[in-house]
Design an enzyme around this catalytic site. Sequence first.
Site, PDB file in Angstrom:
ATOM      1  N   ILE A 102       8.228   7.259  16.853  1.00 49.95           N
ATOM      2  CA  ILE A 102       7.878   7.950  15.607  1.00 49.95           C
ATOM      3  C   ILE A 102       6.615   8.783  15.752  1.00 49.95           C
ATOM      4  CG2 ILE A 102       7.379   7.664  13.147  1.00 49.95           C
ATOM      5  CD1 ILE A 102      10.228   6.790  13.913  1.00 49.95           C
ATOM      6  N   LYS A 139       0.853  -1.201   0.000  1.00 48.97           N
ATOM      7  CA  LYS A 139       0.000   0.000   0.000  1.00 48.97           C
ATOM      8  C   LYS A 139       0.886   1.248   0.000  1.00 48.97           C
ATOM      9  CE  LYS A 139      -1.605   1.585   4.056  1.00 48.97           C
ATOM     10  NZ  LYS A 139      -1.371   3.007   4.402  1.00 48.97           N
ATOM     11  N   ASN A 140       1.899   1.256   0.870  1.00 48.71           N
ATOM     12  CA  ASN A 140       2.710   2.469   1.036  1.00 48.71           C
ATOM     13  C   ASN A 140       3.724   2.689  -0.074  1.00 48.71           C
ATOM     14  OD1 ASN A 140       1.215   3.048   3.232  1.00 48.71           O
ATOM     15  ND2 ASN A 140       2.766   2.499   4.750  1.00 48.71           N
ATOM     16  N   ARG A 183      -8.525  -0.409   5.089  1.00 47.64           N
ATOM     17  CA  ARG A 183      -7.722   0.665   4.484  1.00 47.64           C
ATOM     18  C   ARG A 183      -6.392   0.117   3.979  1.00 47.64           C
ATOM     19  NH1 ARG A 183      -7.251   6.207   7.566  1.00 47.64           N
ATOM     20  NH2 ARG A 183      -5.937   6.420   5.723  1.00 47.64           N
ATOM     21  N   ARG A 204       0.457  14.715  12.590  1.00 51.96           N
ATOM     22  CA  ARG A 204       0.786  14.440  11.177  1.00 51.96           C
ATOM     23  C   ARG A 204       0.978  15.742  10.373  1.00 51.96           C
ATOM     24  NH1 ARG A 204      -0.771   9.136  10.149  1.00 51.96           N
ATOM     25  NH2 ARG A 204       0.886   9.149   8.600  1.00 51.96           N
TER      26      ARG A 204
HETATM   27  C1  EPZ Z   1       4.556   7.030   6.298  1.00 55.09           C
HETATM   28  O1  EPZ Z   1       3.768   8.073   6.833  1.00 55.09           O
HETATM   29  C2  EPZ Z   1       3.623   5.831   6.202  1.00 55.09           C
HETATM   30  N1  EPZ Z   1       2.512   6.144   5.294  1.00 55.09           N
HETATM   31  C3  EPZ Z   1       3.086   5.481   7.594  1.00 55.09           C
HETATM   32  O2  EPZ Z   1       2.278   4.323   7.475  1.00 55.09           O
HETATM   33  C4  EPZ Z   1       4.271   5.174   8.494  1.00 55.09           C
HETATM   34  O3  EPZ Z   1       3.799   4.918   9.799  1.00 55.09           O
HETATM   35  C5  EPZ Z   1       5.231   6.374   8.520  1.00 55.09           C
HETATM   36  O4  EPZ Z   1       5.638   6.696   7.170  1.00 55.09           O
HETATM   37  C6  EPZ Z   1       6.480   6.090   9.336  1.00 55.09           C
HETATM   38  O5  EPZ Z   1       7.129   4.965   8.821  1.00 55.09           O
HETATM   39  C7  EPZ Z   1       2.748   6.108   3.954  1.00 55.09           C
HETATM   40  O6  EPZ Z   1       3.838   5.823   3.495  1.00 55.09           O
HETATM   41  C8  EPZ Z   1       1.579   6.445   3.075  1.00 55.09           C
HETATM   42  P1  EPZ Z   1       6.575  10.422   8.294  1.00 55.09           P
HETATM   43  P2  EPZ Z   1       4.362   9.579   6.813  1.00 55.09           P
HETATM   44  O7  EPZ Z   1       6.456  11.673   7.468  1.00 55.09           O
HETATM   45  O8  EPZ Z   1       5.244   9.765   5.656  1.00 55.09           O
HETATM   46  C9  EPZ Z   1       6.688  13.844  11.563  1.00 55.09           C
HETATM   47  C10 EPZ Z   1       0.374   2.997   7.766  1.00 55.09           C
HETATM   48  O9  EPZ Z   1      -0.033   2.469   8.793  1.00 55.09           O
HETATM   49  N2  EPZ Z   1       6.587  14.767  10.418  1.00 55.09           N
HETATM   50  O10 EPZ Z   1       7.742   9.514   8.051  1.00 55.09           O
HETATM   51  O11 EPZ Z   1       3.204  10.487   7.011  1.00 55.09           O
HETATM   52  C11 EPZ Z   1       5.444  12.987  11.714  1.00 55.09           C
HETATM   53  O12 EPZ Z   1       4.449  13.665  12.475  1.00 55.09           O
HETATM   54  C12 EPZ Z   1       0.876   4.419   7.802  1.00 55.09           C
HETATM   55  O13 EPZ Z   1       0.463   2.438   6.638  1.00 55.09           O
HETATM   56  C13 EPZ Z   1       6.693  16.132  10.639  1.00 55.09           C
HETATM   57  O14 EPZ Z   1       6.859  16.581  11.775  1.00 55.09           O
HETATM   58  O15 EPZ Z   1       5.245   9.579   8.135  1.00 55.09           O
HETATM   59  C14 EPZ Z   1       5.961  11.763  12.413  1.00 55.09           C
HETATM   60  O16 EPZ Z   1       6.022  12.016  13.803  1.00 55.09           O
HETATM   61  C15 EPZ Z   1       0.627   5.071   9.149  1.00 55.09           C
HETATM   62  N3  EPZ Z   1       6.596  16.979   9.569  1.00 55.09           N
HETATM   63  C16 EPZ Z   1       7.384  11.613  11.855  1.00 55.09           C
HETATM   64  O17 EPZ Z   1       7.740  12.886  11.303  1.00 55.09           O
HETATM   65  C17 EPZ Z   1       6.409  16.528   8.283  1.00 55.09           C
HETATM   66  O18 EPZ Z   1       6.348  17.363   7.351  1.00 55.09           O
HETATM   67  C18 EPZ Z   1       7.493  10.565  10.746  1.00 55.09           C
HETATM   68  O19 EPZ Z   1       6.481  10.846   9.824  1.00 55.09           O
HETATM   69  C19 EPZ Z   1       6.295  15.131   8.084  1.00 55.09           C
HETATM   70  C20 EPZ Z   1       6.398  14.276   9.153  1.00 55.09           C
END
Ligand code: EPZ
Length: 418
Positions: free
Chosen positions: A328, A22-23, A398, A122
Amino acid sequence: MDKFKITGRQGLSGGIPVSGSKNSSLPAIAACLLTEEPVTLHRVPKVRDIGTMLKLLEHNGATVEHLPGGAVRIHAAKIVNPEAPYDIVKTMRASSLVLGPLAARTGVARVSMPGGCSIGARPINLHINGLEHLGATVYQEHGYIEASAPNGLRGATVQFERITVTGTEDLMMAAATAKGTTILENAAREPEVVDLANLLTAMGANISGAGTSRIVIEGVERLHGAEHEIIPDRIEAGTFVIAGVMSNSEVTVENCVPEHFAALLTKLRQAGARVEESASSVQIRPVNRLRSVDMTTEEHPGFATDLQAQFMALMTGALGISFVTENIFENRFMHVPELARMGANIRIEGRQAIVAGPCDLTGAQVMCSDLRASASLVLAALVARGESILDRVYHIDRGYENIEAKLAGAGARIERVA
Ligand code: EPZ
């Protein structure tokens, strides 16, 4: 709303097949906006988030064709609506992945602020900062982000202050046709980032370093159509491996890439599980009792946060105390009170959950909250004594394709009831 009815302690056997990721599919679909030629993606899983993303691309003006065998052909000949509207984004935050591609292709992108979800705030500030480094002007009003780059994007060095998976993917797509060289420092190293780089390269992009924390993208004039096979879903695979270990079964998880979830396999072995791996499968064999082990979630290649809830469910049956630390996301313990209803003994101290085992779980009526928390409830119900009813399984739909058919195919007693 659909529910799952699960009768525990059935044991699993045989093989469980894994679908495409999915991701990896989500950014791959967004990448189709970068060319006016058709792109064919194989092994795109039929899950709700993918349906939402394909709907978004049609809203942008692309045509979407479902081919026999599960492939999807996406043709964004022209963009009529360079935006991701609120009613789509609110159901799926990964829609922010169209921000970079739309800004790169049309010079304009209007994307609804994702809004929080149950696991955390997020924010997408890192996506926005990166786009500004590439020359876009970005402002926010009425809940929307407006990015504009009328003279196109230009290469720059982007230093991520925090590792972000979709931030890395968004910027890699935006940089693919920017003028000049872009360097992404402190980039995410997830296999899904590598898969996207492979798709973009097949479309004519010039990218090196994907999978490391420093990715270099030489902007090219234009991208062309391509055909690409999506990698297997490592989180689905890891979820099924944990199901096999938890139910103390002899079972094989097929069509996966074990090295994509090596941190999980290492942890399971530390806990005493018998886990053999081949190039495309993982074989689990029964053991008498697991030991509790501590686990901390980290960016890849560390232990995936998307497997934390499932691993915690496993630790409820292990002997001893397990400290599970979630680094995370700020609120990713929604499964704990539901597991407690089934008899688990877990205490939360800030970012840490302390799991005491072994507990003999009993079936109960529980509530699904977010995608991976729901998966952990399915696992717990598979080993609990008696029957469990899981409400709001749309959360599971989902990100897991036909999970009840796959588990029933391996001997689980699980059925979907309307
Ligand atoms: C991706 O989300 C995945 N989703 C998530 O999977 C996964 O949990 C996550 O990466 C971590 O591995 C997809 O790939 C579609 P991040 P993403 O940006 O990219 C903070 C699932 O269950 N952050 O790596 O949104 C954020 O709040 C989903 O399939 C900022 O502060 O995660 C988090 O604490 C859930 N500012 C950390 O960084 C930003 O601009 C990591 O988030 C972006 C992120």
